[in-house]
Design an enzyme around this catalytic site. Structure first.
Site, PDB file in Angstrom:
ATOM      1  N   LEU A 160      14.176   1.742   0.947  1.00 18.42           N
ATOM      2  CA  LEU A 160      13.952   3.422   1.021  1.00 18.42           C
ATOM      3  C   LEU A 160      13.261   3.897  -0.289  1.00 18.42           C
ATOM      4  CD1 LEU A 160      15.164   5.996   2.547  1.00 18.42           C
ATOM      5  CD2 LEU A 160      16.934   5.700   0.908  1.00 18.42           C
ATOM      6  N   ASP A 167      23.636  21.826   0.127  1.00 21.72           N
ATOM      7  CA  ASP A 167      24.306  23.015  -0.153  1.00 21.72           C
ATOM      8  C   ASP A 167      25.542  23.108   0.401  1.00 21.72           C
ATOM      9  OD1 ASP A 167      24.286  25.776  -1.199  1.00 21.72           O
ATOM     10  OD2 ASP A 167      23.347  26.451   0.743  1.00 21.72           O
ATOM     11  N   HIS A 225      30.377  19.807  -7.229  1.00 25.05           N
ATOM     12  CA  HIS A 225      29.140  18.951  -7.676  1.00 25.05           C
ATOM     13  C   HIS A 225      29.537  17.583  -7.681  1.00 25.05           C
ATOM     14  CE1 HIS A 225      27.015  22.577  -8.026  1.00 25.05           C
ATOM     15  NE2 HIS A 225      27.408  23.116  -9.026  1.00 25.05           N
ATOM     16  N   SER A 234      13.801  24.816  -8.962  1.00 25.66           N
ATOM     17  CA  SER A 234      13.167  25.909 -10.188  1.00 25.66           C
ATOM     18  C   SER A 234      14.159  27.188 -10.312  1.00 25.66           C
ATOM     19  CB  SER A 234      11.739  26.007 -10.015  1.00 25.66           C
ATOM     20  OG  SER A 234      11.625  26.359  -8.665  1.00 25.66           O
ATOM     21  N   GLU A 235      14.802  27.551  -9.350  1.00 27.02           N
ATOM     22  CA  GLU A 235      15.577  28.675  -9.409  1.00 27.02           C
ATOM     23  C   GLU A 235      16.994  28.558 -10.161  1.00 27.02           C
ATOM     24  OE1 GLU A 235      13.656  27.762  -6.740  1.00 27.02           O
ATOM     25  OE2 GLU A 235      12.189  29.253  -7.466  1.00 27.02           O
ATOM     26  N   ARG A 248      31.309  26.039  -2.459  1.00 23.99           N
ATOM     27  CA  ARG A 248      32.128  26.441  -1.541  1.00 23.99           C
ATOM     28  C   ARG A 248      33.202  25.454  -1.076  1.00 23.99           C
ATOM     29  NH1 ARG A 248      27.664  28.215   2.297  1.00 23.99           N
ATOM     30  NH2 ARG A 248      26.572  27.489   0.561  1.00 23.99           N
ATOM     31  N   ARG A 287      17.799  28.821   5.434  1.00 29.19           N
ATOM     32  CA  ARG A 287      16.572  29.361   4.825  1.00 29.19           C
ATOM     33  C   ARG A 287      15.958  28.000   4.067  1.00 29.19           C
ATOM     34  NH1 ARG A 287      20.501  32.360   2.690  1.00 29.19           N
ATOM     35  NH2 ARG A 287      21.407  31.352   0.830  1.00 29.19           N
ATOM     36  N   LEU A 288      14.840  27.967   3.673  1.00 34.95           N
ATOM     37  CA  LEU A 288      14.071  26.751   3.112  1.00 34.95           C
ATOM     38  C   LEU A 288      14.154  26.670   1.547  1.00 34.95           C
ATOM     39  CD1 LEU A 288      10.722  26.388   5.025  1.00 34.95           C
ATOM     40  CD2 LEU A 288      12.966  25.304   5.464  1.00 34.95           C
ATOM     41  N   SER A 289      14.371  28.036   1.007  1.00 34.86           N
ATOM     42  CA  SER A 289      14.837  28.366  -0.469  1.00 34.86           C
ATOM     43  C   SER A 289      13.599  27.368  -1.252  1.00 34.86           C
ATOM     44  CB  SER A 289      16.175  27.811  -1.056  1.00 34.86           C
ATOM     45  OG  SER A 289      17.074  28.616  -0.089  1.00 34.86           O
ATOM     46  N   ARG A 346      21.623  29.790 -12.849  1.00 37.65           N
ATOM     47  CA  ARG A 346      23.141  29.580 -13.036  1.00 37.65           C
ATOM     48  C   ARG A 346      23.657  29.401 -14.433  1.00 37.65           C
ATOM     49  NH1 ARG A 346      25.098  26.192  -7.905  1.00 37.65           N
ATOM     50  NH2 ARG A 346      23.174  26.954  -6.521  1.00 37.65           N
TER      51      ARG A 346
END
Ligand code: FPP
Length: 247
Positions: A138, A27, A44, A73-74, A31, A201-203, A78
């Site tokens: 990995l 996140d 980005h 999924s949210e 900003r 928060r976990l969003s 945008r």
């Protein structure tokens, strides 16, 4: 993904911590760009560089799995231009990085309902997964069109259908069976969830899997995240006492 045997990964200062699987809510791209008076896409883009650095560092440190929240999924809410920018960066990332990922033994895996993406991108994603499937380093997991609630709904629906068809006895449903039906089936238990940018928060990320994970929130904006930031997080994790509900 019940708490199982843990193999140690190196942490800064020469110590070891029983950390196998780390997840990151990436996140702060917007900003980061805003502070520099740049368009969001620039944030980005730098976020993509942070993905590259962090996957490389996680492999070198010896983590077994790193799960990155790349598109929720949210995120469809945008503006369409920003969604297109994110999809474009994903295409670019795969094109640019697949050789190095493969060379470094990284196994790419996807979670989420990524089939809703454009067909060419789905094809590119699945080709990258297939190409790296036998690698032994990995496991880098990209969460794409992922939502923790949606994942649980999909599992519930499949189980209900199996019960209706008579192939699943509802009494057989337990934690392990649900684990085995999640998108994350087969991955090590989640040890540490990191969120950058100061939000706490976990969003909707890995809701089931985070049951006993340690949570770590850092003010670092995702485009600034690097190996040192990952090592700091692992050192903080190493200093915590995990009790899994015991004393
Ligand atoms: C949050 O920043 C980040 C995202 C929406 C997704 C993460 C995307 C990347 C790291 C870019 C490319 C990824 C790959 C895998 C190639 P934000 O825009 O919500 O930041 P803000 O809260 O500061 O506005």
């Amino acid at each position: 993904m019940s708490p199982g045997s843990a193999s140690p990964a190196a942490i800064p200062g020469g110590g070891v911590a029983c950390v196998r699987h780390v997840a990151i809510i990436m996140d702060g791209n917007g900003r980061w760009a805003k502070r520099r008076h740049l368009p969001r896409v620039a944030g980005h883009r730098q976020g993509m560089e942070a993905v590259r650095r962090t996957i490389r560092a996680a492999g070198e440190i010896g983590l077994e799995a790193l799960t990155l929240y790349a598109f929720s999924s949210e995120n469809w809410r945008r503006p369409v231009d920003e969604i297109n920018d994110l999809m474009g960066l994903l295409r670019l990332y795969l094109k640019r990085e697949i050789d190095e990922l493969d060379r470094n033994g990284v196994r790419l895996r996807l979670i989420g309902d990524y089939h809703k993406f454009a067909p060419d991108l789905v094809e590119q994603l699945e080709a990258a997964v297939a190409r790296t499937a036998n690698n032994q380093g990995l496991t880098a997991v990209l969460a794409l069109n992922y939502g923790g609630q949606d994942e649980i709904v999909r599992v519930a629906r499949r189980m209900a259908e199996a019960a209706k068809a008579g192939t699943l006895d509802p009494a057989a449903i337990d934690i392990d069976l649900i684990d085995d039906h999640l998108d994350t089936a087969g991955l090590p238990p989640l040890d540490l969830m990191i969120r950058t940018s100061g939000e706490v928060r976990l969003s909707n990320f890995l809701l089931w899997q985070a049951a006993y994970a340690e949570l770590l929130f850092t003010d670092t904006l995702w485009p600034d995240f690097d190996r040192a930031a990952l090592e700091d997080a692992l050192a903080a994790f190493g200093a915590r006492e995990r009790r899994f509900g015991g004393r």
